[in-house]
Design an enzyme around this catalytic site. Structure first.
Site, PDB file in Angstrom:
ATOM      1  N   ASN A  49     -11.069  -2.461  -4.768  1.00 40.79           N
ATOM      2  CA  ASN A  49     -10.326  -1.850  -5.841  1.00 40.79           C
ATOM      3  C   ASN A  49     -11.104  -1.729  -7.094  1.00 40.79           C
ATOM      4  OD1 ASN A  49      -7.288  -3.010  -4.355  1.00 40.79           O
ATOM      5  ND2 ASN A  49      -8.324  -1.212  -3.711  1.00 40.79           N
ATOM      6  N   SER A 103      -7.680  -5.707  -4.225  1.00 35.47           N
ATOM      7  CA  SER A 103      -8.736  -6.171  -3.430  1.00 35.47           C
ATOM      8  C   SER A 103     -10.066  -6.325  -4.165  1.00 35.47           C
ATOM      9  CB  SER A 103      -8.772  -5.246  -2.340  1.00 35.47           C
ATOM     10  OG  SER A 103      -9.432  -3.836  -2.568  1.00 35.47           O
ATOM     11  N   GLY A 110      -0.012   5.462  -4.611  1.00 32.46           N
ATOM     12  CA  GLY A 110      -0.647   6.751  -5.042  1.00 32.46           C
ATOM     13  C   GLY A 110      -0.124   7.696  -4.334  1.00 32.46           C
ATOM     14  N   ARG A 111      -0.039   7.701  -2.880  1.00 37.56           N
ATOM     15  CA  ARG A 111       0.478   8.824  -2.077  1.00 37.56           C
ATOM     16  C   ARG A 111       2.046   9.083  -2.307  1.00 37.56           C
ATOM     17  NH1 ARG A 111      -1.489   6.386   3.123  1.00 37.56           N
ATOM     18  NH2 ARG A 111      -1.898   4.649   1.866  1.00 37.56           N
ATOM     19  N   SER A 164      -8.088  -4.014   6.048  1.00 33.34           N
ATOM     20  CA  SER A 164      -8.412  -3.750   4.556  1.00 33.34           C
ATOM     21  C   SER A 164      -8.972  -5.236   3.840  1.00 33.34           C
ATOM     22  CB  SER A 164      -7.661  -3.136   3.629  1.00 33.34           C
ATOM     23  OG  SER A 164      -7.363  -1.707   4.084  1.00 33.34           O
ATOM     24  N   ASP A 185       0.798  -1.045   0.091  1.00 31.95           N
ATOM     25  CA  ASP A 185       0.074   0.176   0.077  1.00 31.95           C
ATOM     26  C   ASP A 185       0.873   1.407   0.114  1.00 31.95           C
ATOM     27  OD1 ASP A 185      -2.376   1.525  -0.133  1.00 31.95           O
ATOM     28  OD2 ASP A 185      -2.711   1.398   2.126  1.00 31.95           O
TER      29      ASP A 185
HETATM   30  C1  IPE Z   1      -5.473  -2.351   0.405  1.00 30.83           C
HETATM   31  O1  IPE Z   1      -5.160  -1.116   0.080  1.00 30.83           O
HETATM   32  C2  IPE Z   1      -5.287  -3.361  -0.938  1.00 30.83           C
HETATM   33  C3  IPE Z   1      -4.105  -3.636  -1.508  1.00 30.83           C
HETATM   34  C4  IPE Z   1      -3.019  -2.900  -1.249  1.00 30.83           C
HETATM   35  C5  IPE Z   1      -4.154  -4.381  -2.668  1.00 30.83           C
HETATM   36  P1  IPE Z   1      -6.292  -0.193  -0.050  1.00 30.83           P
HETATM   37  O2  IPE Z   1      -5.534   1.196  -0.484  1.00 30.83           O
HETATM   38  O3  IPE Z   1      -7.322  -0.616  -1.061  1.00 30.83           O
HETATM   39  O4  IPE Z   1      -7.000  -0.295   1.442  1.00 30.83           O
HETATM   40  P2  IPE Z   1      -7.715   0.969   2.115  1.00 30.83           P
HETATM   41  O5  IPE Z   1      -8.918   1.637   1.130  1.00 30.83           O
HETATM   42  O6  IPE Z   1      -6.966   2.136   2.256  1.00 30.83           O
HETATM   43  O7  IPE Z   1      -8.339   0.374   3.299  1.00 30.83           O
HETATM   44  C1  IPE Z   2      -1.709   0.101  -3.314  1.00 31.94           C
HETATM   45  O1  IPE Z   2      -1.288   1.520  -3.252  1.00 31.94           O
HETATM   46  C2  IPE Z   2      -2.234  -0.640  -4.546  1.00 31.94           C
HETATM   47  C3  IPE Z   2      -3.487  -0.988  -4.596  1.00 31.94           C
HETATM   48  C4  IPE Z   2      -4.298  -0.815  -3.794  1.00 31.94           C
HETATM   49  C5  IPE Z   2      -3.874  -1.782  -6.099  1.00 31.94           C
HETATM   50  P1  IPE Z   2      -2.677   2.464  -3.415  1.00 31.94           P
HETATM   51  O2  IPE Z   2      -3.066   2.769  -4.881  1.00 31.94           O
HETATM   52  O3  IPE Z   2      -3.819   2.169  -2.184  1.00 31.94           O
HETATM   53  O4  IPE Z   2      -1.926   3.862  -2.955  1.00 31.94           O
HETATM   54  P2  IPE Z   2      -2.579   4.979  -1.931  1.00 31.94           P
HETATM   55  O5  IPE Z   2      -2.974   4.252  -0.741  1.00 31.94           O
HETATM   56  O6  IPE Z   2      -3.684   5.289  -2.590  1.00 31.94           O
HETATM   57  O7  IPE Z   2      -1.430   5.660  -1.429  1.00 31.94           O
HETATM   58 MG    MG Z   3      -4.266   2.453  -0.407  1.00 35.90          MG
END
Ligand code: IPE
Ligand code: IPE
Ligand code: MG
Length: 249
Positions: A75, A72, A30-31, A203, A27
Site C-alpha cells: 500500500n 499492506s 475507495g470504491r 493480496s 477492502d
Molecule cells: C488489501 O487490499 C490490503 C488491505 C485491505 C489493507 P488492497 O486494495 O491493497 O488489495 P489489491 O491491491 O486490490 O489486491
Molecule cells: C481498503 O480499501 C483500505 C486499504 C487498502 C488501506 P481500498 O482503499 O483498497 O479501497 P478500494 O479497493 O480502492 O475500493
Molecule cells: Mg482495495
C-alpha cells in the site's frame, strides 16, 4: 436486519462451532467513496465505523481472535496524500476507542513491520499494546505494514541466523518451528477469512497461516459491511466441512 432476524442468527451461531480466529481484509473503501462522489479518504473514515461495529459483534459472539488487514506492504505504492491519511487512522481510532476496548477486556496486538510506520502512528499503536497487554479477553490484531511474503522472509532470516550462530541444527527446522518465527507465533491460524469488495484474492495476507482457512467473499464494500454480513459469514462457516486433507468423519 430486523432485531428478530438478528436474534435468530445469533441463536443459530451460538448453537454451532464458533470460529476461534476470524481474519478480515478491510477492502473497498475507495470504491465505496467513489460511488458516492466522495474522496477516497471519506471511504477510509467510514470503514472505521464498520471496524467498530464488527469488533463489538465479534465480542458478543465470543470470538477469541480477530485480525484486521489495515495496511499492506504494497500500500506504500499509493499516492503520498492517501498513505499519509491512512497513517493517521490508527491514532484516531485508538484515541477514540481505547476506552471501550478496555471495557471489553480486549487485548490489542499488531503484526507487520511496525518500525516503518511514522513515529506518531507507532507511538499510538505501542500505547494501545501496552495499555491492553494485561487484559484477558478477545484479541484484536491489526495487520499494519503487513505482507505475508515479507513475514516469511523475516522468519527465514531469523532461522538462518540461529543456524549460523550454532543455536539451531538444520534438522530441528520443522513446520512448528517455522510458525514460531512468524509474527503470529502466539495466535492460532485463522478459521475463517472474510474479504469484502468483490475481489477474489488474498493480496499477500497471512499466506502461511491461511493454508486451511475457510474463505468467504462478498461484493459488499467494507464501509457498508454490517453485522448481518458478519453473522451470515459465520453461519456459512458453520455449514462448511473442514477436512484438512482427511476424509469425512
Ligand atoms: C488489501 O487490499 C490490503 C488491505 C485491505 C489493507 P488492497 O486494495 O491493497 O488489495 P489489491 O491491491 O486490490 O489486491
Ligand atoms: C481498503 O480499501 C483500505 C486499504 C487498502 C488501506 P481500498 O482503499 O483498497 O479501497 P478500494 O479497493 O480502492 O475500493
Ligand atoms: Mg482495495
Amino acid at each position: 436486519m430486523s432485531k428478530g432476524k438478528e436474534e435468530e442468527s445469533l441463536n443459530i451461531i451460538r448453537g454451532g462451532e464458533i470460529p476461534s480466529h476470524v481474519a478480515i481484509i478491510m477492502d473497498g473503501n475507495g470504491r465505496w467513496a467513489r460511488k458516492r462522489g466522495l474522496p477516497r479518504i471519506a471511504g477510509h473514515k467510514a470503514g472505521m465505523d464498520t471496524l467498530r461495529e464488527i469488533i463489538s459483534c465479534a465480542h458478543e459472539i465470543g470470538i477469541k481472535v480477530m485480525t484486521f488487514f489495515a495496511f499492506s506492504t504494497e500500500n506504500w505504492k499509493r499516492p503520498s496524500w492517501e498513505v499519509r491519511f491512512l497513517m493517521t487512522l490508527p491514532e484516531e481510532y485508538l484515541q477514540k476507542d481505547l476506552p471501550s476496548l478496555m471495557e471489553k477486556n480486549v487485548v490489542i496486538k499488531a503484526i507487520g513491520d511496525l518500525n516503518r510506520l511514522p513515529k506518531r502512528t507507532l507511538r499510538a499503536v505501542n500505547h494501545a499494546l501496552q495499555s491492553t497487554k494485561n487484559n484477558t479477553g478477545m484479541i484484536v490484531n491489526f495487520a499494519l505494514n503487513y505482507g505475508g511474503r515479507a513475514e516469511i522472509v523475516d522468519a527465514v532470516r531469523h532461522i538462518a541466523g540461529e543456524v549460523a550462530g550454532g543455536e539451531l541444527a538444520l534438522d530441528e527446522i520443522n513446520e512448528q518451528l517455522f510458525a514460531d518465527h512468524l509474527y503470529t507465533r502466539d495466535i492460532p491460524d485463522p478459521d475463517l477469512l472474510i474479504r469484502p469488495s468483490g475481489e477474489l484474492r488474498i493480496s499477500n495476507f497471512l499466506l502461511w497461516q491461511t493454508a486451511y482457512t475457510e474463505l468467504w467473499f462478498t461484493e459488499t464494500f467494507w464501509p457498508e459491511f454490517k453485522r448481518e454480513h458478519f453473522l451470515q459469514a459465520i453461519m456459512d462457516y458453520q455449514k462448511r466441512e473442514r477436512r484438512f486433507g482427511g476424509i469425512k468423519k
